[in-house]
Structure formats: C-alpha cells, structure tokens
Design an enzyme around this catalytic site. Structure first.
Site, PDB file in Angstrom:
ATOM      1  N   ASP A  97       0.852  -1.184   0.000  1.00 61.11           N
ATOM      2  CA  ASP A  97       0.000   0.000   0.000  1.00 61.11           C
ATOM      3  C   ASP A  97       0.893   1.241   0.000  1.00 61.11           C
ATOM      4  O   ASP A  97       1.635   1.477   0.954  1.00 61.11           O
ATOM      5  CB  ASP A  97      -0.900  -0.009   1.240  1.00 61.11           C
ATOM      6  N   ASP A  98       0.852   2.001  -1.070  1.00 67.42           N
ATOM      7  CA  ASP A  98       1.612   3.251  -1.216  1.00 67.42           C
ATOM      8  C   ASP A  98       3.124   3.023  -1.318  1.00 67.42           C
ATOM      9  O   ASP A  98       3.906   3.891  -0.931  1.00 67.42           O
ATOM     10  CB  ASP A  98       1.338   4.203  -0.041  1.00 67.42           C
ATOM     11  N   CYS A 113      -6.289   4.598  -3.628  1.00 67.04           N
ATOM     12  CA  CYS A 113      -6.458   3.208  -3.197  1.00 67.04           C
ATOM     13  C   CYS A 113      -7.734   2.558  -3.724  1.00 67.04           C
ATOM     14  O   CYS A 113      -7.689   1.528  -4.396  1.00 67.04           O
ATOM     15  CB  CYS A 113      -6.448   3.135  -1.667  1.00 67.04           C
ATOM     16  N   HIS A 150     -10.919  -2.201   1.654  1.00 68.23           N
ATOM     17  CA  HIS A 150     -11.120  -0.807   1.245  1.00 68.23           C
ATOM     18  C   HIS A 150     -12.055  -0.647   0.047  1.00 68.23           C
ATOM     19  O   HIS A 150     -11.910   0.274  -0.745  1.00 68.23           O
ATOM     20  CB  HIS A 150      -9.773  -0.135   0.946  1.00 68.23           C
ATOM     21  N   ASP A 208      -0.509  -0.617  -4.940  1.00 68.38           N
ATOM     22  CA  ASP A 208      -1.774  -0.115  -5.499  1.00 68.38           C
ATOM     23  C   ASP A 208      -1.609   1.225  -6.204  1.00 68.38           C
ATOM     24  O   ASP A 208      -2.372   1.558  -7.103  1.00 68.38           O
ATOM     25  CB  ASP A 208      -2.863  -0.035  -4.424  1.00 68.38           C
ATOM     26  N   GLN A 209      -0.607   2.013  -5.825  1.00 69.61           N
ATOM     27  CA  GLN A 209      -0.266   3.251  -6.531  1.00 69.61           C
ATOM     28  C   GLN A 209       1.107   3.694  -6.056  1.00 69.61           C
ATOM     29  O   GLN A 209       1.757   2.995  -5.283  1.00 69.61           O
ATOM     30  CB  GLN A 209      -1.295   4.355  -6.290  1.00 69.61           C
TER      31      GLN A 209
END
Length: 633
Positions: A205-206, A245, A306, A512-513
C-alpha cells in the site's frame, strides 16, 4: 543428439536431417542389415529388437545422406531389456508427451516407486504439414523389476508411405490401446495441473517504484522482493489504473477502469474513509476471485479491503469480500489511517479546519463585535443571543471531541469473515499476525489450487513495525515498515519451498499506486516513500503517482531475470490469472486488461495496450499512446 547405445553402433555422428523438400522418402526395399555387436559387450535382445533386425529404424535420405537416426539419450541407463515373460501392469499415471519438434525432449514424472519417460525427437514437419515422425518411449521402473520399452511410430494419414519406409514395424493393438489410453489420461491430468497453478498476490500500500532494491534502491534492504524479480519477470512500465487506493483496487480486482464500475468519485475525496459508508464494489461486478472460485480454487483475502462493507444495514455485507468470491477474509475492511494509531495525528486536518476552526472563528468574531457595539451603546445585545453563540461554539467543539474519540473504535477494526475480532485494532505484531494467517491458509490448501491475495497494510500511514524491526533501517519508520513487509514475503516464499509448491505457484508483487511523497508529520518526519526519478506521487497522475513495481515469478514457465519495458497495467492480472485457471472471461462487459502470458513468455514483443487512460477520480487527465510499430523506450 548423442548416439543410441542400446544396440550396435547406431549413429555415432549427429544425425543429418534432410531438407523438407525431399520428404516424405520412398518406401525402403527392406530392413538394413544388423550391425555387428561390439566385442566384450553383453546385451539381451528382446523379441521387439530382433524383429527390427537388432536396431531401431532409421529414415534414410533418398539422395544418399546419412540417416536421421532417432537417438536414445537414456539408452545407457536402460540398456537391459527384460523378457516379455514379466508382464507390464503399469502404474496409475503417465507422463506428459512433451513437445514434438526438432531435437530432443523428455519429461519425467515420479510417483512412488514408478518413473516414466516419454521421448519425442527428430520430428520432421515439412512446410506442407503432410506428415510428422514421432517416436515415443515408455519406460516403467519398479524395485526388482527391469525395464519395458514400447515404441510407437506415428504418421499422418496423408502420407502412408512413411510406415512402409520402416520395415519390420511391429506394434500390437493391445500396446497401442494402452499407450493411447494412458496418454489421454495423463493429458487431462497434466493439462489441469499446468493450467491451474496456485496464485499468490502480494500488494503493498503506497509503495513507490523507487523503494525496492530491484528497482535501484541501494539503501533499503528488500532481499525477498528482489528474489521474486531475480527468479521471474520485472516490469519497468507497470501502471496503476488510478493514483488512489479504492479505485485502483477496484480496477485490479475486476480488470476494468474504475469509472466503468462506478468506483470513481466525482468529489475530491476519492476513497472510503468510514465503515458506515453505503458505497462499495457493486455486487454485479465480477472479480477474478469469483471466476477462480468457480474453477475449484480456494480463495482468501488477508489484509486491506477498502472497497466497502454494507449497503442498507450494518449486517447485509453486500460489499464484503466474501460477497466477491473470497472464501476467507482476515483483515481491515476499510483502511489504515493516522487516526487509527494514537499519537500519529489525523487525516482530517483540512476538514477540521473547514468545519470547526472557521465556524468557531466566525462565532468568536461575531460575539466580540456584538459585545463591543453593546458597550458603546450603538446596539443592544439580548442576553439569549450571547448565550446562543456560546452554546453553538461549545457544540462544535463537543462534536469534534466525539468524532476524534469514536472514530477509532468504529472504523479501525479487524475482522475475520463477518465477525469483528478486534475493535479497535492493535498495531502490535499486526504484520506477524497477517503473515501467520496467510501461512495457515497455504498449509490448509497444499492439495488443491488456491488464490491468496495478501494485501499488506504497509506502508500506508500510520507507520508501524514490530520491535525487532524498529530502528533497523536507514530510512526511519518508513524503512522499518518496508523491511518488515519484505520479511513477511520471505516467510511466504519459504513456505512454498517447504511444501514443494514453488514450481506450481505464480507469485505476483505490486503496489496499489505510487508513494505518498507528501506525507510529512507535524514534527517534520518524512513518512512517504520514493518514486525514483519520476515526478509526482499518490493522488496525482504524474508518472510517480501511477508507475508501480510489478514483479511476477513462475519457475519453470517464465525465464528468470527477464525485464519487460512494455507498458502494462495492474488490470492485466485479471485476464492473465483467469485464463491460467481455465476460466472464461465474461463476455457481457468490457475487460480493459490484457493477458500478459504471451508477453511474459516472449511469444509477442509488444504490449497489447495501444492506449492507456489515466483518470483522477472520474476525470480523465491523460492518455498514454504506444503505437504498434514503435518499440518501448
């Protein structure tokens, strides 16, 4: 090819395969004379060999060239030929027929005390495709038993002259039936095993593309992530469908741009922040988990979801992971936020300033102004107006206090399936608990194909890590979190090795990004990652916000150390694993992802994406164009 040493001096030189234009050869007038046996060499001839004149058939070039010998690389090992008095009863399995083509190919499958070798070699196919020559050798071995060999010469019906060119050919109907039945049986079993590998998806995540060592970082230690890259394929232009997200994960699971599924917001806030939100991934959307489950896969999501929970009530679970194809869920239904960890600040700074501080300032200025006018005798202020303003200010402050107090227990929760198991969740050894849950799932499903979606909470703020990782990296709390996540991935890879599932498992790692480079605390600590040389980060469509790590490993199928510079998307995983599982892509909707296997295996050199669209929430920001005739930079 080496010489076949099973009988005489057959072909000590490499075979010379004639040009295709000279084939098929004319019928041979008779079998060649048997070569003289070497002195001092003991060998036992089976009736099969004696019927062929002591040697295996050879196809002779009609213009006088050397024969294209069918070499037997395993002849030295299997030189002893048993008497037919020992009847072959056959094991309950058969090995793959291998790929027919020029050269040698052999594949072994060991089950218990049995082994099987099937060879397909020197298959000649002219341009017209009129005929093919394939030799298949079956070898069964068991303790205290010898070796049994069955040869099958196969030809196309269009060219019966090939069989007549092999004098002495003897094949009983019984043996042919046995071979064909075993080949058909194993064909279904082996194709099922190959087409249904286990799937493990590890999503950070991130995490920025500049954070892993395999992408050039020399100060963060990520040996296990680098191990996936070394043993598989690394994408250098792997792109997220969105820089946020919720829409990015919706696109990842469905293989469709988030605007198609309604997961792209038209407001500034493009993600879900509350467990009470009624929105989420629509029930009519098809995730790859649903399709793999229909093919007999056990499916699990461990970590962050999420994508919504409920629709109309607190227990309808219409957006829950179990309603989208996952058999098991353990993790966070919403996300990890600063507000979930005491002392880490809040993500609602802008909202608090807009809805609390500004109204309080207005009320305060109004009270001071009115009181001043009242004192000067210009305006008489009723007492109830004064007390009403004070009550309004107190109400605003009270609502803020209640929000900050109750947000954590109502939204920062840990669930197992539909049950809340920790409220509020504790960060103590959280990564270790998620890892143990993943290992238990793998251990429960060693005998069946499985899909494990390990959606890490790292490295989204609030940052956290276990005691053994605190202060061990060169990048503070962010580096500690990255190295703890890498440790978790190492545990998963070790479990695959221990259970001997490595070659049967596709492992995919991504984010995710891009990294949230603007994450800076009130104390000035940088809690964001690195996007390398790329501008921008999370929440914008500059390259740093959408270019993400992309690693994929499948030993025995994908070439280790491969680097692909073609534009690819995280939506591409949907059609890729769906086809590997043997499922059919839905034909009632547009699938924006493309199957990656032709690109991964080198069958094509260019990505199927000519255009990639980049949205910020529901608004199109940019279009990436990759012309068909232009190589990647």
């Amino acid at each position: 090819m080496g010489a076949d040493r099973g009988g005489g001096s057959r072909g000590r030189h490499p075979p010379t395969c004639p040009p295709t234009s000279a084939w098929p050869p004319p019928p041979s007038p008779g079998p060649p004379p048997p070569p003289a046996a070497r002195e001092g060499r003991r060998r036992t001839e089976s009736p099969r060999r004696r019927s062929l004149g002591g040697r295996r058939p050879a196809v002779t070039h009609p213009e006088g060239g050397r024969p294209c010998q069918r070499a037997d690389p395993g002849a030295a090992e299997h030189a002893q030929i048993e008497s037919p008095r020992r009847r072959f009863r056959g094991p309950p399995f058969i090995a793959s027929a291998g790929a027919a083509g020029r050269g040698e190919g052999q594949k072994r499958k060991m089950l218990g005390k049995w082994s099987l070798k099937l060879e397909s070699w020197c298959a000649l196919r002219p341009a017209s495709g009129a005929w093919a020559y394939t030799r298949l050798v079956w070898v069964a071995r068991r303790k205290r038993l010898g070796y049994f060999r069955y040869d099958l010469l196969k030809t196309d019906l269009k060219s019966p002259a090939l069989l007549s060119s092999v004098p002495g050919f003897i094949m009983s109907v019984k043996k042919m039936k046995m071979l064909l039945l075993l080949m058909l049986f194993y064909g279904s079993v082996s194709s099922d095993a190959v087409s249904k590998p286990n799937i493990i998806i590890a999503m950070a995540d991130d995490l920025g593309i500049g954070d892993p060592g395999c992408y050039g970082n020399t100060t963060l230690r990520t040996p296990n992530i680098d191990r996936i890259a070394k043993g598989g394929v690394k994408f250098t232009q792997h792109l997220a469908a969105s820089p946020l997200c919720t829409p990015s994960r919706a696109a990842f699971l469905t293989g469709r741009y988030p605007i198609r599924s309604g997961m792209a917001s038209r407001s500034k806030v493009g993600v879900f922040l509350f467990s009470a939100s009624s929105g989420g991934l629509p029930a009519n959307e098809i995730t790859f988990a649903k399709l793999l489950k229909s093919q007999g896969y056990s499916t699990a999501l461990i970590g962050k979801w999420h994508l919504g929970i409920n629709c109309n009530s607190r227990d309808d679970f219409c957006h829950h992971p179990l309603n989208h194809g996952f058999d098991h869920f353990y993790g966070l239904p919403v996300t990890n936020l600063r507000d979930c960890k005491p002392g880490s600040g809040t993500v609602f700074t802008t909202a608090i300033h807009m809805f609390v501080f500004i109204p309080l300032q207005i009320v305060g200025i109004a009270l001071v102004t009115l009181e001043a006018l009242n004192c000067l005798g210009l305006f008489r202020l009723p007492h109830w107006v004064f007390f009403s303003c004070l009550l309004l200010a107190a109400t605003i402050i009270g609502l803020l206090a209640c929000f900050l107090h109750f947000f954590r227990p109502l939204n920062c929760i840990l669930m197992r399936n539909h049950e809340v198991v920790q409220q509020p969740m504790s960060y103590e050894n959280l990564t270790q608990r998620l890892t143990r849950e993943a290992l238990k799932f793998i251990n429960r499903n060693t005998g069946t194909p499985f899909l494990l979606f390990l959606s890490y909470i790292h490295v989204h703020t609030a940052l956290f890590s276990a005691k053994e990782f605190v202060g061990k990296s060169k990048h503070g709390m962010y580096g500690d979190a990255v190295e703890e996540m890498d440790w978790s991935i190492g545990q998963i890879l070790k479990a695959l090795d221990k259970k001997k599932l490595t070659n049967k498992t596709v492992v995919y790692f991504t984010s995710d990004q891009g990294a949230h480079i603007e994450e800076v605390t009130d104390k000035g600590d940088i809690h964001g990652g690195s996007n390398g040389i790329y501008k921008g980060g999370k929440a914008n469509n500059w390259e740093g916000g959408i270019r993400i790590p992309g690693l994929l490993r499948w030993p025995g199928v994908l070439q280790p150390g491969t680097v692909i510079d073609e534009p690819t998307s995280n939506m591409d995983l949907f059609p890729t694993i769906v086809k590997l599982a043997g499922a059919t892509l839905p034909d009632d909707r547009v699938i924006d992802g493309r199957d990656l296997m032709p690109l991964l295996q080198g069958k094509v050199l260019q990505s199927e994406h000519e255009f990639l669209f980049h949205y910020c929430n529901a608004y199109l920001n940019a279009v990436r164009w990759h012309p068909r005739n232009m190589p990647s930079c």
